[in-house]
Design a protein around this motif. Sequence first.
Motif: not given
Length: 385
Positions: A177-179, A284
């Motif tokens: 979901k995120s960096w 993201p």
Amino acid sequence: MTKRNDIKVLAPARLLEAFSRRRFLNTALYSGAGAVLAGSLGSRAFANQPTKIQGELGIYSFPEYDDPTVLSGFTEQYGPQVRVDAFTSTEEMISKLTNARGTTGYDIVITPAAVVQSMAQAELLEEFDLTRLANFKNLDPSLTKLWFDPENRYSIPKVYGATGFMYDKSKIGRPLKSWADFLDAAQKEASGMTTVADDAKTITGAYFWANDIDWNTTNPSELDACQEFLTKKLAPHIKYFDTYPGASGRSASGDIALMQGFNGDLRMGMLNAATPENWEWVFPETTEIFVDNWSLVKGAPNLDAAYAFLDYTLQPDVALKEMSYTGSNPGVVGLEEAADVAGTQLKELIFFTPEQRKHWKMGEINEARQRLVDILSATKIAAGQ
């Protein structure tokens, strides 16, 4: 140099090969949505027969960033042959214009938002006369008068988009979901199967975004920490440095599981994938929103052709062609509704919601720019590339 009808393109061979793939993938999109706009907005585009213009139009652009049918359509309507030369980095573009000082023969150049101010101050750009752009009114007001050029004196938007990534769910069995997830997976499940952008601001951005650090930082200790992470921890796991992995066909190659990229290119990667159902795209909560612009080159030899071409691209039906080709939004009003009616594939990779855009940031060019370039170079050396 490769000649395609009236269009001359200088670009890496692997990107030229992607022309045919993109044309096939986007024909259906335009044929349906074009009818929608033709019935609503596009019918006003050629109310008057355009005046023929003499000479050639020179454009300096990113590779594969301009629909050949738009360029040839302009030649058919207005007369000038179109020459497009490609640059692969903003630094390359600025260096060429700086060294040439008005002698390149280019009339129009693509300028990322972050460099418009500095290029104008360096007298590399001509000031716009917006009265010569009747179709400027077709642009979404949220994409005009932006911080880097509040009066649109030196730029008008060509496309906007975002930086994200995509991953192969058959090789990475957990949701990303995120960096921070991106960097973690690159060192684990996607080790040796990861592509990152061959761009200093973008690859370092992944680290800064993941660690909640100002993307435009000039803090030496934060820059040192970024280099330490990228060279020591991430570099051993990188397979390719590729700013355009979608156009390169990485998602169909079978040896890549994780790709950083821009929205239009990731969309191409999804459409090109051998098993598209295995791939997931992610933008993201914190990432880059970019605006690439049209600007006039200082000393442009054919301003009449330049203004005519830019006004031509701001027609809704022509903007739709550009959108279907680049996979990014030109910001002309009415395109999302036309895409809805046409059933555009992966529309969510072209149009972003206000909620998504709320936390996204634009990059800046500041005194850390050379440091970022050095970090990219060090990371490539550490990766053996």
